[in-house]
Scaffold this active site. Structure first.
Site, mmCIF file in Angstrom:
data_model
loop_
_atom_site.group_PDB
_atom_site.id
_atom_site.type_symbol
_atom_site.label_atom_id
_atom_site.label_comp_id
_atom_site.label_asym_id
_atom_site.label_seq_id
_atom_site.Cartn_x
_atom_site.Cartn_y
_atom_site.Cartn_z
ATOM 1 N N ILE A 51 0.713 -9.852 -4.971
ATOM 2 C CA ILE A 51 1.010 -10.599 -6.564
ATOM 3 C C ILE A 51 1.667 -9.585 -7.312
ATOM 4 O O ILE A 51 1.486 -9.917 -8.587
ATOM 5 C CB ILE A 51 -0.376 -11.088 -7.117
ATOM 6 C CG1 ILE A 51 -1.604 -9.795 -7.275
ATOM 7 C CG2 ILE A 51 -1.048 -12.221 -6.191
ATOM 8 C CD1 ILE A 51 -2.703 -10.022 -7.969
ATOM 9 N N ASP A 52 2.131 -8.535 -6.989
ATOM 10 C CA ASP A 52 2.745 -7.504 -7.695
ATOM 11 C C ASP A 52 4.084 -7.545 -8.177
ATOM 12 O O ASP A 52 4.725 -6.928 -9.216
ATOM 13 C CB ASP A 52 2.552 -6.104 -7.248
ATOM 14 C CG ASP A 52 3.030 -6.133 -5.487
ATOM 15 O OD1 ASP A 52 4.050 -6.525 -5.390
ATOM 16 O OD2 ASP A 52 2.049 -5.756 -4.628
ATOM 17 N N CYS A 111 -2.670 -24.909 -23.516
ATOM 18 C CA CYS A 111 -1.438 -25.452 -23.894
ATOM 19 C C CYS A 111 -0.184 -25.145 -22.706
ATOM 20 O O CYS A 111 0.972 -25.634 -23.140
ATOM 21 C CB CYS A 111 -0.945 -25.204 -25.219
ATOM 22 S SG CYS A 111 -0.340 -23.325 -25.635
ATOM 23 N N THR A 168 0.834 -1.195 0.163
ATOM 24 C CA THR A 168 0.074 0.186 0.108
ATOM 25 C C THR A 168 0.801 1.447 0.027
ATOM 26 O O THR A 168 0.510 2.207 -0.505
ATOM 27 C CB THR A 168 -0.934 0.067 1.265
ATOM 28 O OG1 THR A 168 -0.311 -0.118 2.290
ATOM 29 C CG2 THR A 168 -1.916 -1.061 1.038
ATOM 30 N N GLN A 203 1.721 -12.207 0.303
ATOM 31 C CA GLN A 203 0.432 -12.721 -0.042
ATOM 32 C C GLN A 203 0.066 -11.610 -1.390
ATOM 33 O O GLN A 203 -0.971 -11.725 -2.064
ATOM 34 C CB GLN A 203 -0.632 -12.423 1.082
ATOM 35 C CG GLN A 203 -0.505 -13.309 2.312
ATOM 36 C CD GLN A 203 -1.480 -13.016 3.250
ATOM 37 O OE1 GLN A 203 -2.442 -13.004 3.219
ATOM 38 N NE2 GLN A 203 -0.754 -12.251 4.298
ATOM 39 N N HIS A 232 0.072 -16.429 -3.415
ATOM 40 C CA HIS A 232 -1.212 -16.254 -4.344
ATOM 41 C C HIS A 232 -1.018 -15.715 -5.834
ATOM 42 O O HIS A 232 -1.529 -15.376 -6.355
ATOM 43 C CB HIS A 232 -1.611 -14.943 -3.620
ATOM 44 C CG HIS A 232 -2.534 -15.323 -2.242
ATOM 45 N ND1 HIS A 232 -3.040 -14.153 -1.316
ATOM 46 C CD2 HIS A 232 -2.771 -16.350 -1.774
ATOM 47 C CE1 HIS A 232 -3.384 -14.505 -0.175
ATOM 48 N NE2 HIS A 232 -3.253 -16.043 -0.538
ATOM 49 N N THR A 255 -0.298 -7.279 7.657
ATOM 50 C CA THR A 255 -1.202 -8.364 7.226
ATOM 51 C C THR A 255 -2.241 -8.413 8.333
ATOM 52 O O THR A 255 -1.702 -8.307 9.464
ATOM 53 C CB THR A 255 -0.860 -9.797 6.833
ATOM 54 O OG1 THR A 255 -1.840 -10.781 6.755
ATOM 55 C CG2 THR A 255 0.205 -10.204 7.817
ATOM 56 N N SER A 256 -3.612 -8.470 8.099
ATOM 57 C CA SER A 256 -4.307 -8.748 9.349
ATOM 58 C C SER A 256 -4.623 -10.353 9.511
ATOM 59 O O SER A 256 -5.312 -10.580 10.519
ATOM 60 C CB SER A 256 -5.911 -8.354 8.775
ATOM 61 O OG SER A 256 -6.524 -9.279 7.652
#
Length: 248
Positions: A108-109, A135, A27, A106, A124, A195-196
């Site tokens: 994905i960037d 394929c 963030t 967690q 993730h 993270t929560s």
């Protein structure tokens, strides 16, 4: 001794540290937290308002409402211009120094790798890889974002190319999960940041920790059992904390 000083001492004397991070890591690079009040899921454009937010990043949406999936993905998941922040950079430096053995993310960037980290378990998945649904031919990181087709097609077989992201309704990648758990099991120090711990089964990974110190860095308190003697809780942003560590 204050919490920051205690954390500095722990980092100084330990060489088997693992970092477990969530949305709060990214963030501060300007990427919205999916679950915050100002997050990605609450930034609805008109064409997405009729859909449940989780649905838009689900396996069901990808296969049965494909054009909507790709439109949402292109609008909301493009992080190509985003740069790593102080947390990413300090973690990369700690790995370079031999102190940090793994990052479990967690997110994905791909920002940890962009900052220079190499031992990263992306539980993730990541927007930095794409592959054909049939394929399995792999495509470069920006293939979906650059494609002018509403549904990006495989150059080998013509079927859709999807991001290598774990969508709602899909299982976590076995190799990444096994690597993450093994890293936590063998760590002497586990730093939990941004993270929560509300997403399962990912949040349960910390139960494998058997080391000496857990360090929690988060704006809000977490509902986990800690040892008052050996563990540390710092209720602050990651940026504020990592800026004070003075890691060169």
């Amino acid at each position: 001794m204050g919490s920051i000083e205690r954390l500095k001492d722990i980092i100084k004397i330990n060489e088997n540290i693992v970092f477990f991070g969530g949305a709060g890591v990214s963030t501060e690079s300007g990427i919205p937290d999916f679950r915050s009040k100002e997050g990605l899921y609450n930034q609805h454009d008109i064409q997405f308002d009729k859909y449940n937010p989780e649905y838009l990043l689900s396996r069901e949406c990808l296969y049965y409402n494909t054009k909507v999936f790709y439109e949402f993905y292109r609008q909301k998941m493009d992080t190509r211009s985003v740069e790593p922040n102080i947390t990413h950079k300090v973690l990369a430096k700690l790995e370079e120094q031999g102190k940090l053995k793994a990052i479990i993310t967690q997110n994905i960037d791909g920002l940890h790798q962009k900052a220079g980290s190499k031992s990263v378990f992306e539980i993730h998945g990541t927007t930095q890889r794409n592959y054909c649904v049939k394929c399995k031919h792999e495509f470069e990181s920006d293939y979906i974002f650059k494609s002018e087709d509403k549904i990006p097609a495989c150059t080998e077989c013509g079927r859709p190319v999807r991001p290598d992201v774990v969508l709602y309704g899909e299982k976590l990648p076995k190799k990444e999960v096994e690597g993450a758990i093994k890293a936590i099991e063998s760590a002497d120090v586990l730093i939990i940041g941004g993270t929560s711990l509300s997403v399962y089964p990912t949040a349960s990974f910390i139960s494998y920790f058997r080391g000496g110190h857990i360090v929690v860095i988060n704006k809000d308190e977490l509902n986990i059992m800690l040892n008052a003697e050996s563990d540390i809780v710092i209720l602050d942003s990651l940026g504020n904390v990592f800026n004070q560590l003075d890691i060169k």
